[in-house]
Scaffold this motif. Structure first.
Motif, PDB file in Angstrom:
ATOM      1  N   LYS A  72     -52.987 -41.633  22.861  1.00  0.00           N
ATOM      2  CA  LYS A  72     -53.963 -42.445  21.843  1.00  0.00           C
ATOM      3  C   LYS A  72     -52.966 -42.264  20.676  1.00  0.00           C
ATOM      4  O   LYS A  72     -52.359 -41.397  20.204  1.00  0.00           O
ATOM      5  CB  LYS A  72     -55.104 -41.496  21.674  1.00  0.00           C
ATOM      6  CG  LYS A  72     -56.044 -42.062  22.781  1.00  0.00           C
ATOM      7  CD  LYS A  72     -57.581 -41.499  22.421  1.00  0.00           C
ATOM      8  CE  LYS A  72     -58.613 -41.765  23.516  1.00  0.00           C
ATOM      9  NZ  LYS A  72     -59.953 -41.265  23.090  1.00  0.00           N
ATOM     10  N   SER A  73     -53.145 -43.650  19.952  1.00  0.00           N
ATOM     11  CA  SER A  73     -52.408 -43.565  18.633  1.00  0.00           C
ATOM     12  C   SER A  73     -53.366 -43.006  17.603  1.00  0.00           C
ATOM     13  O   SER A  73     -54.482 -42.803  17.615  1.00  0.00           O
ATOM     14  CB  SER A  73     -52.351 -45.161  18.200  1.00  0.00           C
ATOM     15  OG  SER A  73     -51.442 -45.716  18.848  1.00  0.00           O
ATOM     16  N   ARG A  74     -52.702 -42.169  16.406  1.00  0.00           N
ATOM     17  CA  ARG A  74     -53.335 -41.574  15.613  1.00  0.00           C
ATOM     18  C   ARG A  74     -53.797 -42.377  14.365  1.00  0.00           C
ATOM     19  O   ARG A  74     -53.111 -43.295  14.147  1.00  0.00           O
ATOM     20  CB  ARG A  74     -52.544 -40.301  15.099  1.00  0.00           C
ATOM     21  CG  ARG A  74     -52.381 -39.272  16.382  1.00  0.00           C
ATOM     22  CD  ARG A  74     -51.759 -37.953  15.707  1.00  0.00           C
ATOM     23  NE  ARG A  74     -51.389 -37.319  17.086  1.00  0.00           N
ATOM     24  CZ  ARG A  74     -50.353 -36.586  17.256  1.00  0.00           C
ATOM     25  NH1 ARG A  74     -49.529 -36.582  16.253  1.00  0.00           N
ATOM     26  NH2 ARG A  74     -50.317 -35.909  18.311  1.00  0.00           N
TER      27      ARG A  74
ATOM     28  N   ARG B 279     -43.351 -39.187  16.706  1.00  0.00           N
ATOM     29  CA  ARG B 279     -44.148 -38.722  17.672  1.00  0.00           C
ATOM     30  C   ARG B 279     -43.723 -39.310  19.008  1.00  0.00           C
ATOM     31  O   ARG B 279     -44.633 -39.571  19.958  1.00  0.00           O
ATOM     32  CB  ARG B 279     -45.783 -39.138  17.561  1.00  0.00           C
ATOM     33  CG  ARG B 279     -46.298 -38.296  16.079  1.00  0.00           C
ATOM     34  CD  ARG B 279     -47.711 -38.950  15.923  1.00  0.00           C
ATOM     35  NE  ARG B 279     -47.492 -40.273  15.712  1.00  0.00           N
ATOM     36  CZ  ARG B 279     -48.560 -41.013  15.296  1.00  0.00           C
ATOM     37  NH1 ARG B 279     -49.402 -40.410  14.906  1.00  0.00           N
ATOM     38  NH2 ARG B 279     -48.227 -42.384  14.924  1.00  0.00           N
TER      39      ARG B 279
END
Length: 159
Positions: A157-159, A75
């Motif tokens: 934002k981190s998932r 990502r």
């Protein structure tokens, strides 16, 4: 089994166009010469018709290419060697030998992918920041540094 040459050509053409459509490229544009040629062979009815993408400039198409080129495994976004929070970039320097022979040398920024807690968003954000920015985060908040460079932290934002 003997297959007519025209049927073989249309089958190969159909396979090529199917491979192209897998990459989201327009296959048969309405009113194009390719569509007219394929309709004579009866292949055009099997092909998906896609409207041409509306891109106003080369810059917009480049930005579209960059945003779609994210790797799914890590990502990570493709970006230049630049700190997201401080906008630090490489410096052109010279390495000078004892005999004063000077050679060009790039002094790159020490960039790290770092997961930082964003208190205002109540989540972690994953940023590519320099080690200097990591030190700066000890005294200033992520929101404060991001607002200086107009960085939207919701995108990272981190998932």
């Amino acid at each position: 089994v003997i297959v007519p040459l025209s049927m073989l050509r249309s089958a190969v053409l159909f396979a090529c166009l199917a491979a192209v459509s897998a990459f989201n490229v327009p296959v048969a544009l309405p009113g194009s010469k390719v569509t007219a040629a394929l309709s004579r062979n009866g292949v055009a009815s099997m092909l998906p018709t896609v409207a041409s993408p509306q891109r106003s400039s080369a810059l917009e198409s480049l930005q579209m290419a960059c945003t779609t080129a994210r790797t799914t495994k890590t990502r990570q976004q493709p970006c230049r060697k630049e700190c997201m929070l401080l906008k630090k970039r490489a410096n052109n320097g010279m390495s000078v030998s004892f005999s004063h022979i000077r050679n060009h040398k790039m002094q790159n920024v020490n960039l790290q992918w770092k997961r930082v807690w964003w208190a205002e968003g109540n989540s972690f954000v994953r940023l590519r920041i320099s080690t200097k920015a990591i030190k700066t985060l000890k005294t200033k908040t992520v929101q404060e540094l991001a607002s200086r460079v107009n960085l939207d932290l919701n995108k990272y934002k981190s998932r």
